[in-house]
Design an enzyme around this catalytic site. Sequence first.
Site: not given
Ligand code: CAA
Length: 260
Positions: A66, A111, A114, A134
């Site tokens: 998400a 998400g 999911e 999360e």
């Molecule tokens: N939401 C918003 N933006 C996201 C994102 C997310 N879930 N995942 C990645 N992005 C964005 C980053 O902020 C970044 O944006 P900028 O270029 O503007 O800075 C861009 O995508 C590229 O990401 P990274 O620079 O972080 O890329 P990376 O290769 O270094 O890492 C990754 C990749 C390990 C997937 C890392 O992006 C990450 O950990 N993402 C988040 C994963 C996460 O925590 N997901 C769970 C979300 S909560 C959820 O899903 C709740 C639910 O069940 C409803």
Amino acid sequence: MNYNNLILNFENEIAIIKINRPKALNALNKETLEELDLAITDLDKNDKIKTVIISGEGKKAFVAGADISEMKSMNVKEAKDFSLLGNQVFNKIENSTKIFIAAVNGYALGGGCELALACDIRIAAKGAKFGQPEINLGIIPGFGGTQRLTKVIGKSQALELILTGDNIDAEEAKILKLVNQIVEVEDIMEKAKLIAEKIAKKSAPIISTAKEAVNFALEHPSAEGSKFEANLFSTCFSTKDQKEGMQAFLNNRKADFKNE
Ligand code: CAA
């Protein structure tokens, strides 16, 4: 229909949805979920479509979760509405008469995991990563992860992923039965299409009946399941396709199903 965050293509009886926010690793914001909702509702009414492939645009991610930047400032009510929206869309996938195949081409986190879990069949590219991170954000999964992951991989494996927030690779996901098979990243769409085409050659009412019967098993005790299966099995005999399928077998030819 034009979507801001989805790419929708059709190939014969297959629809292909790509989540299209590669700069945010295809993170699911509210608008993307609403578009997915619309797309799935439309596809469900489309008699020409039998199978739907869901994948992520770009080389890096299926869906990285998400959208954290959108969630960051949500209050309790907004968070609940967001979770209910995600659950509504993913339940639509699960209950659709179409067969959904997740082609997981990279990160499937939060998400994203999911979304894959809501699909009927999951194919992973080598190098794909799965996880429910999360907990690292101070929340729990909110789009059905606590429910579906538990059903798919069992309580203790689900809790390990949900409580540690660790990612697992495609090989481990396969061992946990979270994915059906692993393919080279460049072959993933072709493989998903092969499966989708194979299913699309069968009778539409019968494939959706099979999905309905299998879904029932997840929610009900075996005794109820046996009765439900007998009912659905017998309704197959009211179709022209059952007659065609059996006649074709006895005539030593391939069945020509008309989806009736
Ligand atoms: N939401 C918003 N933006 C996201 C994102 C997310 N879930 N995942 C990645 N992005 C964005 C980053 O902020 C970044 O944006 P900028 O270029 O503007 O800075 C861009 O995508 C590229 O990401 P990274 O620079 O972080 O890329 P990376 O290769 O270094 O890492 C990754 C990749 C390990 C997937 C890392 O992006 C990450 O950990 N993402 C988040 C994963 C996460 O925590 N997901 C769970 C979300 S909560 C959820 O899903 C709740 C639910 O069940 C409803």
